[in-house]
Scaffold this motif. Structure first.
Motif, mmCIF file in Angstrom:
data_model
loop_
_atom_site.group_PDB
_atom_site.id
_atom_site.type_symbol
_atom_site.label_atom_id
_atom_site.label_comp_id
_atom_site.label_asym_id
_atom_site.label_seq_id
_atom_site.Cartn_x
_atom_site.Cartn_y
_atom_site.Cartn_z
ATOM 1 N N ALA A 31 0.827 -1.215 0.000
ATOM 2 C CA ALA A 31 0.000 0.000 0.000
ATOM 3 C C ALA A 31 0.854 1.255 0.000
ATOM 4 O O ALA A 31 0.450 2.299 -0.532
ATOM 5 C CB ALA A 31 -0.937 -0.002 1.208
ATOM 6 N N LEU A 32 2.046 1.158 0.574
ATOM 7 C CA LEU A 32 2.942 2.313 0.656
ATOM 8 C C LEU A 32 3.743 2.549 -0.618
ATOM 9 O O LEU A 32 4.232 3.658 -0.842
ATOM 10 C CB LEU A 32 3.929 2.134 1.820
ATOM 11 N N THR A 33 3.893 1.505 -1.455
ATOM 12 C CA THR A 33 4.857 1.616 -2.551
ATOM 13 C C THR A 33 4.300 1.347 -3.943
ATOM 14 O O THR A 33 4.883 1.818 -4.925
ATOM 15 C CB THR A 33 6.029 0.634 -2.308
ATOM 16 N N GLU A 34 3.238 0.580 -4.063
ATOM 17 C CA GLU A 34 2.745 0.213 -5.390
ATOM 18 C C GLU A 34 1.757 1.253 -5.912
ATOM 19 O O GLU A 34 0.854 1.684 -5.185
ATOM 20 C CB GLU A 34 2.093 -1.166 -5.351
ATOM 21 N N VAL A 72 15.678 5.768 1.325
ATOM 22 C CA VAL A 72 15.788 4.441 1.923
ATOM 23 C C VAL A 72 14.658 3.573 1.398
ATOM 24 O O VAL A 72 13.496 3.986 1.403
ATOM 25 C CB VAL A 72 15.719 4.512 3.466
ATOM 26 N N PHE A 73 14.999 2.363 0.937
ATOM 27 C CA PHE A 73 13.994 1.428 0.442
ATOM 28 C C PHE A 73 14.378 0.039 0.932
ATOM 29 O O PHE A 73 15.211 -0.645 0.331
ATOM 30 C CB PHE A 73 13.938 1.465 -1.085
ATOM 31 N N GLU A 74 13.787 -0.377 2.066
ATOM 32 C CA GLU A 74 14.126 -1.641 2.703
ATOM 33 C C GLU A 74 12.850 -2.432 2.973
ATOM 34 O O GLU A 74 12.290 -2.391 4.075
ATOM 35 C CB GLU A 74 14.883 -1.399 4.015
ATOM 36 N N PRO A 75 12.327 -3.139 1.952
ATOM 37 C CA PRO A 75 11.071 -3.891 2.127
ATOM 38 C C PRO A 75 11.237 -5.006 3.156
ATOM 39 O O PRO A 75 12.290 -5.643 3.210
ATOM 40 C CB PRO A 75 10.816 -4.475 0.735
ATOM 41 N N PRO A 76 10.178 -5.282 3.945
ATOM 42 C CA PRO A 76 8.958 -4.482 4.117
ATOM 43 C C PRO A 76 9.019 -3.695 5.421
ATOM 44 O O PRO A 76 8.070 -3.713 6.211
ATOM 45 C CB PRO A 76 7.875 -5.552 4.190
ATOM 46 N N ARG A 77 10.116 -3.004 5.653
ATOM 47 C CA ARG A 77 10.354 -2.405 6.966
ATOM 48 C C ARG A 77 10.445 -0.898 6.954
ATOM 49 O O ARG A 77 9.811 -0.222 7.779
ATOM 50 C CB ARG A 77 11.644 -2.989 7.558
ATOM 51 N N ASP A 86 10.215 18.435 2.121
ATOM 52 C CA ASP A 86 9.776 17.702 3.305
ATOM 53 C C ASP A 86 10.399 16.299 3.298
ATOM 54 O O ASP A 86 10.525 15.670 2.243
ATOM 55 C CB ASP A 86 8.259 17.554 3.335
ATOM 56 N N LEU A 87 10.766 15.815 4.463
ATOM 57 C CA LEU A 87 11.273 14.449 4.610
ATOM 58 C C LEU A 87 10.152 13.573 5.151
ATOM 59 O O LEU A 87 9.543 13.884 6.182
ATOM 60 C CB LEU A 87 12.465 14.427 5.568
ATOM 61 N N LEU A 88 9.847 12.459 4.465
ATOM 62 C CA LEU A 88 8.793 11.530 4.862
ATOM 63 C C LEU A 88 9.420 10.170 5.152
ATOM 64 O O LEU A 88 10.195 9.656 4.347
ATOM 65 C CB LEU A 88 7.741 11.381 3.761
ATOM 66 N N ARG A 89 9.055 9.594 6.301
ATOM 67 C CA ARG A 89 9.620 8.312 6.721
ATOM 68 C C ARG A 89 8.484 7.388 7.175
ATOM 69 O O ARG A 89 7.650 7.777 8.007
ATOM 70 C CB ARG A 89 10.614 8.521 7.872
ATOM 71 N N TRP A 90 8.458 6.177 6.618
ATOM 72 C CA TRP A 90 7.445 5.184 6.936
ATOM 73 C C TRP A 90 8.144 3.941 7.491
ATOM 74 O O TRP A 90 8.997 3.356 6.829
ATOM 75 C CB TRP A 90 6.647 4.801 5.691
ATOM 76 N N GLU A 91 7.779 3.536 8.703
ATOM 77 C CA GLU A 91 8.394 2.379 9.339
ATOM 78 C C GLU A 91 7.304 1.388 9.745
ATOM 79 O O GLU A 91 6.266 1.793 10.300
ATOM 80 C CB GLU A 91 9.186 2.817 10.569
ATOM 81 N N LEU A 92 7.522 0.115 9.465
ATOM 82 C CA LEU A 92 6.576 -0.940 9.813
ATOM 83 C C LEU A 92 7.223 -1.876 10.819
ATOM 84 O O LEU A 92 8.275 -2.468 10.549
ATOM 85 C CB LEU A 92 6.153 -1.714 8.568
ATOM 86 N N VAL A 93 6.583 -2.016 11.983
ATOM 87 C CA VAL A 93 7.097 -2.865 13.052
ATOM 88 C C VAL A 93 6.109 -4.011 13.265
ATOM 89 O O VAL A 93 4.947 -3.768 13.610
ATOM 90 C CB VAL A 93 7.262 -2.069 14.364
ATOM 91 N N LEU A 100 2.678 -2.210 13.480
ATOM 92 C CA LEU A 100 2.596 -0.810 13.883
ATOM 93 C C LEU A 100 3.200 0.029 12.766
ATOM 94 O O LEU A 100 4.358 -0.168 12.396
ATOM 95 C CB LEU A 100 3.361 -0.577 15.186
ATOM 96 N N LEU A 101 2.415 0.942 12.220
ATOM 97 C CA LEU A 101 2.915 1.883 11.218
ATOM 98 C C LEU A 101 3.321 3.167 11.934
ATOM 99 O O LEU A 101 2.511 3.774 12.635
ATOM 100 C CB LEU A 101 1.832 2.184 10.184
ATOM 101 N N ILE A 102 4.569 3.546 11.773
ATOM 102 C CA ILE A 102 5.068 4.806 12.329
ATOM 103 C C ILE A 102 5.418 5.721 11.165
ATOM 104 O O ILE A 102 6.317 5.408 10.374
ATOM 105 C CB ILE A 102 6.312 4.584 13.210
ATOM 106 N N PHE A 103 4.698 6.803 11.062
ATOM 107 C CA PHE A 103 4.956 7.774 9.999
ATOM 108 C C PHE A 103 5.464 9.055 10.632
ATOM 109 O O PHE A 103 4.839 9.620 11.531
ATOM 110 C CB PHE A 103 3.686 8.064 9.205
ATOM 111 N N THR A 104 6.620 9.519 10.181
ATOM 112 C CA THR A 104 7.154 10.797 10.642
ATOM 113 C C THR A 104 7.498 11.658 9.438
ATOM 114 O O THR A 104 7.887 11.154 8.381
ATOM 115 C CB THR A 104 8.416 10.610 11.511
#
Length: 272
Positions: A31-34, A72-77, A86-93, A100-104
């Protein structure tokens, strides 16, 4: 807690959202990349290779495209990229069967934070709906307005927009005589002058006699106006008209932003 939070880190601020999703990181990553999945919730179409270092373009239905870069592109993390400064960062834990989706995001301009928080809040709501397989809520003007007002009350603008703080309008420190306060002056065609002040630290102004009427508005923070020996504490949203002939001084709390309008030009122009 679906609302965003704001923290100050060094000389910038960071907007952060956390959403717990009942889906594996792999599904949320798609959902974040395709492209076909992004269309359900992201505000623009993203074109560019999905690999670190790739240049990106962001397309809306109208207007010129925006530019960015995939960092940074490190699937699926982990996914991180820039978009128009703007800097956008999406992290999946991983958490059990979900994640847990952490968006900063670090916005390029502090004054845009309340607006951006509202927009990303809606985007994340639509992302949740997309991965759940339910229809997106769609745009609700009343809800958007209410949520924006809530974020504005919590975060404030924090600074004046960049287009108001050009070097051409900056007041030289020796003209203002208020250490710790940045100021920008604008001259009206009828001789009226408007001064915008942003206190970087607690600051006090010298006592002066007003030779013209002054309109004072506190935009954010707290300002104490001493007028003819009487203190008046003015919080955000308060206005006051200082009459000609009054004896005045003021005290800024750090972070306070004020607007002063004078009938006549009392400040000279200075360089940045």
């Amino acid at each position: 807690m679906k609302n965003g939070t704001l923290t100050t880190k060094g000389n910038h601020v960071e907007l952060r959202f956390e959403r717990r999703l009942a889906h594996a990181p792999e599904k949320v990553w798609r959902a974040l990349t395709e492209t076909q999945e992004l269309a359900h919730w992201f505000p623009a179409r993203i074109e560019g290779a999905r690999k670190a270092g790739a240049e990106l373009q962001f397309f809306f239905e109208e207007g010129a495209p925006g530019a960015g870069k995939l960092l940074v592109f490190e699937p699926p993390r982990l996914l991180e990229y820039t978009w128009e400064g703007d800097l956008l960062r999406w992290e999946l834990v991983p958490e059990g069967k979900g994640c847990l989706l952490i968006f900063t995001t670090i916005p390029a301009e502090r004054a845009n934070v309340a607006r951006d928080a509202t927009g990303w809040h809606f985007c994340l709501d639509n992302l949740e709906a997309a991965v759940d397989g339910t229809p997106a809520a769609g745009f609700d003007k009343a809800r958007f307005s209410a949520l924006n007002a809530e974020y504005a009350a919590r975060f404030g603008l924090g600074s004046f927009p960049a287009f108001l703080t050009s070097a051409a309008n900056h007041v030289a420190a020796d003209s203002l005589h208020i250490p710790g306060v940045e100021a920008y002056v604008f001259d009206g065609a009828d001789g009226t002058q408007i001064l915008l002040c942003h206190a970087k630290t607690d600051a006090d102004t010298d006592e002066q006699w007003r030779d013209a009427d002054e309109y004072l508005a506190v935009l954010e923070g707290s300002y104490v106006l001493r007028i003819n020996g009487m203190d008046m504490e003015l919080g955000a949203g308060r206005e006051f008209v200082v009459p000609r002939g009054a004896r005045v001084s003021g005290r800024f709390s750090a972070g306070t932003r004020t607007m002063h309008a004078f009938r006549g030009r009392s400040l000279g122009r200075g360089g940045a």
